[in-house]
Design a protein around this motif. Structure first.
Motif, short mmCIF file in Angstrom:
data_model
loop_
_atom_site.label_atom_id
_atom_site.label_comp_id
_atom_site.label_asym_id
_atom_site.label_seq_id
_atom_site.Cartn_x
_atom_site.Cartn_y
_atom_site.Cartn_z
N SER A 89 50.82 72.60 -25.07
CA SER A 89 51.91 72.43 -24.11
C SER A 89 52.56 71.07 -24.26
O SER A 89 53.64 70.84 -23.72
CB SER A 89 51.38 72.58 -22.68
N GLY A 90 51.91 70.16 -24.96
CA GLY A 90 52.43 68.81 -25.11
C GLY A 90 52.02 67.89 -23.98
O GLY A 90 52.31 66.69 -24.01
N GLY A 121 47.11 77.03 -28.63
CA GLY A 121 48.54 77.29 -28.82
C GLY A 121 49.16 76.46 -29.90
O GLY A 121 50.37 76.20 -29.88
N GLN A 122 48.37 76.06 -30.91
CA GLN A 122 48.87 75.17 -31.95
C GLN A 122 48.71 75.72 -33.37
O GLN A 122 49.03 75.03 -34.33
CB GLN A 122 48.17 73.81 -31.83
N ILE A 162 51.21 68.56 -37.31
CA ILE A 162 51.66 69.80 -36.67
C ILE A 162 52.81 69.47 -35.72
O ILE A 162 53.00 68.30 -35.35
CB ILE A 162 50.50 70.51 -35.94
N PRO A 163 53.61 70.45 -35.29
CA PRO A 163 54.81 70.17 -34.48
C PRO A 163 54.54 69.40 -33.19
O PRO A 163 55.40 68.63 -32.74
CB PRO A 163 55.36 71.57 -34.18
N THR A 164 53.37 69.59 -32.56
CA THR A 164 53.10 68.90 -31.30
C THR A 164 52.53 67.49 -31.52
O THR A 164 52.24 66.80 -30.54
CB THR A 164 52.10 69.70 -30.45
N ASN A 165 52.40 67.07 -32.76
CA ASN A 165 51.91 65.72 -33.06
C ASN A 165 53.08 64.74 -32.98
O ASN A 165 53.78 64.49 -33.96
CB ASN A 165 51.27 65.68 -34.44
N SER A 392 57.06 61.89 -14.86
CA SER A 392 55.63 61.57 -14.89
C SER A 392 54.90 62.28 -16.01
O SER A 392 53.86 61.83 -16.47
CB SER A 392 54.99 61.91 -13.54
N ASN A 393 55.44 63.43 -16.46
CA ASN A 393 54.78 64.19 -17.52
C ASN A 393 55.35 63.92 -18.90
O ASN A 393 55.14 64.70 -19.83
CB ASN A 393 54.85 65.69 -17.21
N MET A 394 56.08 62.83 -19.04
CA MET A 394 56.66 62.51 -20.35
C MET A 394 55.57 62.18 -21.36
O MET A 394 54.45 61.80 -21.01
CB MET A 394 57.64 61.34 -20.21
N ASP A 395 55.91 62.31 -22.65
CA ASP A 395 55.00 61.93 -23.71
C ASP A 395 55.28 60.46 -24.06
O ASP A 395 56.37 60.14 -24.53
CB ASP A 395 55.20 62.81 -24.95
#
Length: 428
Positions: A89-90, A121-122, A162-165, A392-395
Protein backbone atom coordinates in the motif's frame (compact mmCIF):
# COMPACT_ATOMS: atom_id res chain seq x y z
CA UNK A 1 0.41 -8.02 43.60
CA UNK A 2 -3.04 -8.06 42.08
CA UNK A 3 -5.84 -6.02 43.62
CA UNK A 4 -9.24 -7.75 43.56
CA UNK A 5 -12.65 -6.28 44.24
CA UNK A 6 -15.42 -8.81 44.93
CA UNK A 7 -18.94 -8.85 46.45
CA UNK A 8 -18.94 -9.69 50.17
CA UNK A 9 -21.41 -12.56 49.86
CA UNK A 10 -20.82 -14.18 46.49
CA UNK A 11 -17.22 -14.79 45.36
CA UNK A 12 -16.68 -14.13 41.68
CA UNK A 13 -13.84 -15.99 39.99
CA UNK A 14 -13.28 -15.50 36.26
CA UNK A 15 -11.59 -18.37 34.45
CA UNK A 16 -10.69 -18.50 30.77
CA UNK A 17 -12.92 -20.98 29.01
CA UNK A 18 -11.25 -24.05 27.50
CA UNK A 19 -7.87 -22.85 28.73
CA UNK A 20 -5.42 -25.67 29.26
CA UNK A 21 -3.12 -23.30 31.17
CA UNK A 22 -5.77 -22.28 33.75
CA UNK A 23 -4.63 -23.07 37.30
CA UNK A 24 -6.86 -23.84 40.35
CA UNK A 25 -6.78 -21.46 43.30
CA UNK A 26 -4.34 -22.85 45.86
CA UNK A 27 -4.81 -23.07 49.62
CA UNK A 28 -2.29 -20.26 50.00
CA UNK A 29 -4.33 -18.01 47.75
CA UNK A 30 -7.57 -18.82 49.63
CA UNK A 31 -5.83 -18.08 52.93
CA UNK A 32 -4.71 -14.73 51.59
CA UNK A 33 -8.25 -13.89 50.53
CA UNK A 34 -9.83 -14.95 53.84
CA UNK A 35 -7.16 -13.21 55.91
CA UNK A 36 -7.81 -9.91 54.21
CA UNK A 37 -11.58 -10.41 54.52
CA UNK A 38 -11.20 -10.72 58.31
CA UNK A 39 -9.04 -7.60 58.44
CA UNK A 40 -11.85 -5.71 56.73
CA UNK A 41 -14.37 -6.94 59.32
CA UNK A 42 -14.91 -3.44 60.71
CA UNK A 43 -16.48 -2.41 57.42
CA UNK A 44 -19.59 -4.58 57.88
CA UNK A 45 -22.54 -3.66 55.71
CA UNK A 46 -20.27 -2.56 52.87
CA UNK A 47 -21.28 -3.99 49.50
CA UNK A 48 -17.66 -4.60 48.55
CA UNK A 49 -14.38 -5.28 50.27
CA UNK A 50 -10.79 -5.10 49.10
CA UNK A 51 -8.46 -8.05 49.23
CA UNK A 52 -4.97 -8.69 48.00
CA UNK A 53 -3.73 -11.94 46.51
CA UNK A 54 -0.14 -12.67 45.65
CA UNK A 55 0.41 -13.79 42.06
CA UNK A 56 1.94 -17.20 41.78
CA UNK A 57 5.61 -16.90 40.85
CA UNK A 58 5.18 -19.84 38.50
CA UNK A 59 2.24 -18.33 36.63
CA UNK A 60 2.23 -18.44 32.85
CA UNK A 61 2.07 -14.64 32.64
CA UNK A 62 5.12 -14.18 34.87
CA UNK A 63 7.13 -16.75 32.94
CA UNK A 64 6.27 -15.06 29.65
CA UNK A 65 7.23 -11.62 30.96
CA UNK A 66 10.51 -13.00 32.32
CA UNK A 67 11.37 -14.49 28.94
CA UNK A 68 10.51 -11.27 27.10
CA UNK A 69 12.84 -9.35 29.42
CA UNK A 70 15.60 -11.96 29.19
CA UNK A 71 19.01 -10.50 28.33
CA UNK A 72 20.85 -13.02 26.19
CA UNK A 73 24.06 -10.96 25.96
CA UNK A 74 25.99 -12.85 28.69
CA UNK A 75 25.21 -16.19 27.07
CA UNK A 76 25.66 -15.72 23.32
CA UNK A 77 27.13 -13.35 20.76
CA UNK A 78 24.13 -13.93 18.52
CA UNK A 79 21.63 -11.11 18.09
CA UNK A 80 18.13 -10.73 16.67
CA UNK A 81 17.71 -8.43 13.68
CA UNK A 82 14.17 -7.27 12.88
CA UNK A 83 14.05 -6.61 9.13
CA UNK A 84 11.48 -3.88 8.39
CA UNK A 85 10.08 -2.90 5.00
CA UNK A 86 7.17 -0.99 3.45
CA UNK A 87 4.33 -3.09 2.06
CA UNK A 88 2.28 -2.85 -1.09
CA UNK A 89 0.00 0.00 0.00
CA UNK A 90 3.02 2.26 0.38
CA UNK A 91 2.11 3.00 4.00
CA UNK A 92 1.84 -0.42 5.70
CA UNK A 93 4.90 -1.68 7.55
CA UNK A 94 5.99 -5.32 7.57
CA UNK A 95 8.75 -7.03 9.51
CA UNK A 96 10.28 -10.38 10.37
CA UNK A 97 13.19 -11.54 12.51
CA UNK A 98 16.39 -13.46 11.92
CA UNK A 99 19.41 -14.46 13.96
CA UNK A 100 22.75 -12.81 13.19
CA UNK A 101 25.95 -14.49 14.41
CA UNK A 102 27.39 -11.39 16.14
CA UNK A 103 26.64 -7.70 16.78
CA UNK A 104 26.95 -5.39 13.77
CA UNK A 105 27.59 -1.68 13.39
CA UNK A 106 26.72 -1.06 9.74
CA UNK A 107 23.98 -2.39 7.42
CA UNK A 108 26.65 -3.60 4.97
CA UNK A 109 27.52 -6.31 7.53
CA UNK A 110 24.02 -7.77 7.28
CA UNK A 111 22.91 -10.35 4.71
CA UNK A 112 20.18 -9.65 2.18
CA UNK A 113 16.97 -11.52 2.83
CA UNK A 114 13.73 -12.27 1.00
CA UNK A 115 9.98 -12.36 1.55
CA UNK A 116 6.81 -13.47 -0.22
CA UNK A 117 5.76 -10.42 -2.22
CA UNK A 118 2.48 -12.02 -3.28
CA UNK A 119 1.37 -11.79 0.37
CA UNK A 120 2.11 -8.06 0.58
CA UNK A 121 0.72 -6.98 -2.80
CA UNK A 122 4.18 -6.50 -4.29
CA UNK A 123 4.68 -9.51 -6.57
CA UNK A 124 2.61 -12.09 -8.50
CA UNK A 125 2.11 -15.53 -6.99
CA UNK A 126 4.02 -17.30 -9.77
CA UNK A 127 7.13 -15.15 -9.15
CA UNK A 128 6.72 -13.93 -5.59
CA UNK A 129 10.25 -13.64 -4.21
CA UNK A 130 11.28 -10.09 -3.25
CA UNK A 131 14.76 -9.30 -1.90
CA UNK A 132 15.40 -7.09 1.12
CA UNK A 133 18.49 -4.87 1.13
CA UNK A 134 19.45 -3.63 4.65
CA UNK A 135 19.89 0.17 4.58
CA UNK A 136 19.81 1.56 8.12
CA UNK A 137 20.24 0.16 11.65
CA UNK A 138 18.64 1.22 14.93
CA UNK A 139 18.80 -0.27 18.41
CA UNK A 140 15.81 -2.44 19.26
CA UNK A 141 13.93 -0.94 22.26
CA UNK A 142 11.69 -4.00 22.56
CA UNK A 143 14.34 -6.71 22.81
CA UNK A 144 17.17 -4.56 24.18
CA UNK A 145 20.77 -5.74 24.32
CA UNK A 146 22.62 -5.76 21.00
CA UNK A 147 19.45 -6.55 19.05
CA UNK A 148 18.59 -4.23 16.20
CA UNK A 149 15.86 -2.88 13.95
CA UNK A 150 16.85 -2.84 10.27
CA UNK A 151 15.21 -0.54 7.74
CA UNK A 152 15.26 -2.24 4.33
CA UNK A 153 14.13 -1.50 0.80
CA UNK A 154 12.90 -4.05 -1.73
CA UNK A 155 14.25 -5.38 -5.06
CA UNK A 156 13.57 -8.09 -7.59
CA UNK A 157 15.95 -11.08 -7.64
CA UNK A 158 17.60 -9.39 -10.63
CA UNK A 159 18.44 -6.35 -8.50
CA UNK A 160 15.82 -3.93 -9.85
CA UNK A 161 13.93 -1.80 -7.31
CA UNK A 162 10.26 -2.81 -7.16
CA UNK A 163 7.67 -0.06 -7.88
CA UNK A 164 6.90 0.58 -4.19
CA UNK A 165 10.60 1.10 -3.38
CA UNK A 166 10.67 4.89 -3.06
CA UNK A 167 13.92 4.92 -1.13
CA UNK A 168 15.94 3.93 -4.19
CA UNK A 169 15.03 7.09 -6.14
CA UNK A 170 15.43 9.25 -3.04
CA UNK A 171 18.96 7.90 -2.51
CA UNK A 172 19.84 8.80 -6.11
CA UNK A 173 18.70 12.40 -5.62
CA UNK A 174 20.49 12.77 -2.29
CA UNK A 175 23.73 11.42 -3.76
CA UNK A 176 23.75 14.02 -6.55
CA UNK A 177 26.85 16.26 -6.01
CA UNK A 178 24.74 19.45 -6.14
CA UNK A 179 22.43 18.14 -3.43
CA UNK A 180 25.31 16.84 -1.31
CA UNK A 181 26.95 20.27 -1.48
CA UNK A 182 23.77 21.96 -0.21
CA UNK A 183 23.51 19.67 2.88
CA UNK A 184 19.67 19.63 2.96
CA UNK A 185 18.24 19.65 6.48
CA UNK A 186 14.81 18.30 7.34
CA UNK A 187 12.66 18.54 10.44
CA UNK A 188 9.50 16.46 10.04
CA UNK A 189 6.42 16.89 12.25
CA UNK A 190 4.53 13.60 12.27
CA UNK A 191 0.92 13.86 13.45
CA UNK A 192 -1.12 10.75 14.24
CA UNK A 193 -4.43 9.76 15.80
CA UNK A 194 -5.10 7.05 18.38
CA UNK A 195 -8.30 5.03 18.03
CA UNK A 196 -10.20 2.73 20.37
CA UNK A 197 -9.70 -0.86 19.23
CA UNK A 198 -13.20 -2.18 18.68
CA UNK A 199 -15.07 0.92 17.55
CA UNK A 200 -12.27 2.75 15.63
CA UNK A 201 -13.29 5.99 17.36
CA UNK A 202 -10.65 8.39 18.76
CA UNK A 203 -9.17 7.60 22.14
CA UNK A 204 -10.92 9.50 24.93
CA UNK A 205 -14.06 10.22 22.88
CA UNK A 206 -17.41 8.94 24.13
CA UNK A 207 -18.43 6.01 21.92
CA UNK A 208 -20.77 7.18 19.18
CA UNK A 209 -20.62 10.77 20.42
CA UNK A 210 -18.32 13.77 20.39
CA UNK A 211 -16.24 15.54 23.04
CA UNK A 212 -16.34 19.28 23.60
CA UNK A 213 -15.16 21.48 20.70
CA UNK A 214 -11.48 22.02 19.92
CA UNK A 215 -9.63 24.53 22.03
CA UNK A 216 -8.47 23.00 25.34
CA UNK A 217 -6.77 19.91 23.87
CA UNK A 218 -3.72 21.34 22.07
CA UNK A 219 -0.79 20.75 24.45
CA UNK A 220 -3.47 20.23 27.10
CA UNK A 221 -3.03 18.66 30.52
CA UNK A 222 -5.64 16.72 32.48
CA UNK A 223 -7.77 13.60 32.26
CA UNK A 224 -10.49 15.45 30.32
CA UNK A 225 -8.08 16.99 27.81
CA UNK A 226 -5.18 14.59 27.22
CA UNK A 227 -5.77 11.05 25.92
CA UNK A 228 -2.83 8.72 25.19
CA UNK A 229 0.03 10.55 26.90
CA UNK A 230 1.60 7.26 28.10
CA UNK A 231 1.79 6.06 24.49
CA UNK A 232 3.38 9.32 23.39
CA UNK A 233 5.93 9.23 26.22
CA UNK A 234 6.73 5.55 25.70
CA UNK A 235 7.30 6.27 22.00
CA UNK A 236 9.49 9.27 22.82
CA UNK A 237 11.81 7.23 25.06
CA UNK A 238 11.88 4.25 22.71
CA UNK A 239 12.97 6.50 19.83
CA UNK A 240 15.73 8.10 21.92
CA UNK A 241 16.92 4.62 22.92
CA UNK A 242 16.94 3.49 19.29
CA UNK A 243 19.05 6.40 18.07
CA UNK A 244 16.22 8.11 16.19
CA UNK A 245 16.73 11.87 16.09
CA UNK A 246 13.40 12.68 17.77
CA UNK A 247 13.34 16.27 18.97
CA UNK A 248 9.99 16.68 20.73
CA UNK A 249 6.35 15.73 21.09
CA UNK A 250 3.03 17.36 22.00
CA UNK A 251 -0.71 16.81 22.14
CA UNK A 252 -2.50 18.11 19.04
CA UNK A 253 -5.61 20.22 18.41
CA UNK A 254 -8.04 17.32 18.05
CA UNK A 255 -8.40 15.18 21.21
CA UNK A 256 -6.75 11.79 20.80
CA UNK A 257 -4.29 13.22 18.29
CA UNK A 258 -0.56 13.64 18.91
CA UNK A 259 2.55 14.87 17.15
CA UNK A 260 6.26 14.17 17.38
CA UNK A 261 9.13 15.82 15.57
CA UNK A 262 12.17 14.18 14.00
CA UNK A 263 15.21 16.20 12.98
CA UNK A 264 17.15 18.04 11.96
CA UNK A 265 18.19 15.19 9.70
CA UNK A 266 20.34 15.33 6.59
CA UNK A 267 19.24 13.81 3.28
CA UNK A 268 18.10 10.19 3.16
CA UNK A 269 18.47 9.92 6.94
CA UNK A 270 15.22 11.86 7.40
CA UNK A 271 13.18 9.15 5.65
CA UNK A 272 14.93 6.31 7.46
CA UNK A 273 14.29 7.89 10.86
CA UNK A 274 10.62 8.64 10.18
CA UNK A 275 9.89 5.13 8.92
CA UNK A 276 11.62 3.54 11.92
CA UNK A 277 9.80 5.88 14.31
CA UNK A 278 6.49 4.87 12.71
CA UNK A 279 7.36 1.20 13.15
CA UNK A 280 8.13 1.74 16.84
CA UNK A 281 4.84 3.61 17.27
CA UNK A 282 2.94 0.76 15.61
CA UNK A 283 4.55 -1.74 17.99
CA UNK A 284 3.78 0.36 21.07
CA UNK A 285 0.14 0.86 20.14
CA UNK A 286 -0.07 -2.87 19.37
CA UNK A 287 1.07 -3.63 22.92
CA UNK A 288 -1.27 -1.01 24.40
CA UNK A 289 -4.29 -2.36 22.52
CA UNK A 290 -4.84 0.94 20.72
CA UNK A 291 -5.15 1.46 16.96
CA UNK A 292 -2.81 3.91 15.21
CA UNK A 293 -4.03 5.77 12.14
CA UNK A 294 -2.15 8.15 9.86
CA UNK A 295 -5.31 9.07 7.97
CA UNK A 296 -5.08 12.79 7.08
CA UNK A 297 -8.71 13.41 8.07
CA UNK A 298 -9.78 10.66 10.50
CA UNK A 299 -12.92 12.51 11.66
CA UNK A 300 -14.99 14.52 9.21
CA UNK A 301 -16.46 17.85 10.20
CA UNK A 302 -15.08 20.67 12.33
CA UNK A 303 -12.01 18.77 13.48
CA UNK A 304 -8.37 19.28 12.54
CA UNK A 305 -6.79 16.79 10.18
CA UNK A 306 -3.37 15.17 10.57
CA UNK A 307 -0.39 16.40 8.59
CA UNK A 308 3.31 15.75 8.32
CA UNK A 309 4.66 19.28 8.02
CA UNK A 310 8.16 19.23 6.62
CA UNK A 311 10.71 21.87 7.63
CA UNK A 312 13.44 22.29 5.07
CA UNK A 313 16.55 24.34 4.45
CA UNK A 314 19.76 24.14 2.45
CA UNK A 315 23.27 25.39 3.17
CA UNK A 316 22.67 28.40 0.92
CA UNK A 317 19.45 29.25 2.76
CA UNK A 318 21.23 29.13 6.10
CA UNK A 319 24.02 31.49 5.05
CA UNK A 320 24.10 35.26 4.57
CA UNK A 321 21.58 36.30 1.91
CA UNK A 322 19.67 33.05 2.39
CA UNK A 323 16.24 34.66 2.24
CA UNK A 324 16.70 35.34 -1.46
CA UNK A 325 17.52 31.65 -1.96
CA UNK A 326 14.35 30.77 -0.04
CA UNK A 327 12.25 32.96 -2.35
CA UNK A 328 13.76 31.26 -5.41
CA UNK A 329 12.92 27.87 -3.89
CA UNK A 330 9.34 29.01 -3.22
CA UNK A 331 9.02 30.08 -6.84
CA UNK A 332 10.12 26.62 -8.02
CA UNK A 333 7.71 24.95 -5.61
CA UNK A 334 4.83 27.06 -6.93
CA UNK A 335 5.53 25.89 -10.46
CA UNK A 336 5.43 22.22 -9.42
CA UNK A 337 2.51 22.52 -7.02
CA UNK A 338 0.39 19.80 -8.65
CA UNK A 339 3.29 17.37 -8.85
CA UNK A 340 4.03 17.84 -5.15
CA UNK A 341 0.38 17.54 -4.09
CA UNK A 342 0.00 14.28 -5.99
CA UNK A 343 2.95 12.86 -4.02
CA UNK A 344 2.00 14.18 -0.61
CA UNK A 345 -0.32 11.42 0.62
CA UNK A 346 -3.56 9.64 -0.24
CA UNK A 347 -6.75 11.33 0.95
CA UNK A 348 -5.03 14.69 1.40
CA UNK A 349 -7.89 16.46 -0.42
CA UNK A 350 -10.09 15.78 2.63
CA UNK A 351 -7.62 17.68 4.79
CA UNK A 352 -6.44 20.56 2.55
CA UNK A 353 -9.74 22.44 2.45
CA UNK A 354 -8.56 25.93 3.33
CA UNK A 355 -9.92 25.45 6.85
CA UNK A 356 -8.42 24.14 10.10
CA UNK A 357 -5.02 25.75 9.50
CA UNK A 358 -4.59 24.47 5.94
CA UNK A 359 -4.33 25.98 2.49
CA UNK A 360 -6.71 24.89 -0.26
CA UNK A 361 -5.32 21.92 -2.15
CA UNK A 362 -5.71 23.67 -5.51
CA UNK A 363 -3.98 26.91 -4.50
CA UNK A 364 -0.33 27.58 -3.80
CA UNK A 365 0.53 30.31 -1.29
CA UNK A 366 3.35 31.38 0.95
CA UNK A 367 3.83 33.77 3.84
CA UNK A 368 5.91 34.61 6.88
CA UNK A 369 4.43 33.03 10.03
CA UNK A 370 1.15 32.28 8.20
CA UNK A 371 -0.19 28.87 9.25
CA UNK A 372 -2.81 28.92 6.49
CA UNK A 373 -0.26 28.99 3.66
CA UNK A 374 1.20 26.15 1.60
CA UNK A 375 4.71 27.28 2.57
CA UNK A 376 5.31 29.07 5.87
CA UNK A 377 8.57 30.92 6.47
CA UNK A 378 9.48 31.31 10.12
CA UNK A 379 9.41 34.89 11.41
CA UNK A 380 12.29 34.39 13.82
CA UNK A 381 14.99 33.71 11.24
CA UNK A 382 13.32 33.81 7.83
CA UNK A 383 15.94 31.23 6.93
CA UNK A 384 13.84 28.09 6.94
CA UNK A 385 10.67 27.18 5.13
CA UNK A 386 7.98 24.79 6.27
CA UNK A 387 5.97 22.87 3.68
CA UNK A 388 2.57 22.47 5.34
CA UNK A 389 0.99 20.45 2.53
CA UNK A 390 2.18 16.86 3.18
CA UNK A 391 -0.44 14.58 4.78
CA UNK A 392 0.31 12.46 7.85
CA UNK A 393 0.49 9.34 5.66
CA UNK A 394 3.01 10.77 3.21
CA UNK A 395 6.12 8.80 2.27
CA UNK A 396 9.07 10.74 3.74
CA UNK A 397 11.41 9.37 1.08
CA UNK A 398 9.21 10.89 -1.62
CA UNK A 399 8.59 14.24 0.08
CA UNK A 400 12.16 14.95 1.18
CA UNK A 401 13.73 13.98 -2.14
CA UNK A 402 11.11 15.88 -4.15
CA UNK A 403 11.81 19.03 -2.14
CA UNK A 404 15.53 18.69 -2.82
CA UNK A 405 14.98 17.96 -6.49
CA UNK A 406 12.62 20.91 -7.01
CA UNK A 407 14.67 23.48 -5.11
CA UNK A 408 18.22 22.40 -6.01
CA UNK A 409 18.24 20.40 -9.26
CA UNK A 410 15.18 21.60 -11.20
CA UNK A 411 15.31 24.83 -13.22
CA UNK A 412 12.14 26.38 -14.71
CA UNK A 413 12.12 28.29 -17.97
CA UNK A 414 12.76 32.02 -17.71
CA UNK A 415 9.22 32.77 -18.92
CA UNK A 416 7.60 30.50 -16.33
CA UNK A 417 9.84 31.93 -13.64
CA UNK A 418 8.88 35.52 -14.49
CA UNK A 419 5.16 34.76 -14.51
CA UNK A 420 5.36 32.90 -11.21
CA UNK A 421 7.39 35.69 -9.58
CA UNK A 422 4.78 38.24 -10.65
CA UNK A 423 1.91 36.10 -9.37
CA UNK A 424 3.56 35.44 -6.00
CA UNK A 425 4.89 39.01 -5.59
CA UNK A 426 8.42 37.65 -5.43
CA UNK A 427 11.44 39.62 -6.52
CA UNK A 428 14.07 37.05 -7.30
Amino acid sequence: MAQILAPSIQWQIKMTKNSSSARPITAKMWSSLLLNQKRKGAAKGSAKFRVFALQSESSTVNRLEDLLKLDTTPYTDKIIAEYIWIGGSGIDLRSKSRTISKPVEHPSELPKWNYDGSSTGQAPGEDSEVILYPQAIFKDPFRGGNNILVICDSYTPAGEPIPTNKRYRAAQIFSDPKVVQEVPWYGIEQEYTLLQTNVKWPLGWPIGAYPGPQGPYYCGVGADKSFGRDISDAHYKACLYSGINISGTNGEVMPGQWEYQVGPSVGIEAGDHIWCSRYILERITEQAGVVLTLDPKPIEGDWNGAGCHTNYSTKSMREEGGFEVIKKAILNLSLRHKEHISAYGEGNERRLTGKHETANINTFSWGVANRGCSIRVGRDTEKQGKDRRPASNMDPYVVTSLLAETTILWEPTLEAEALAAQKLSLKV
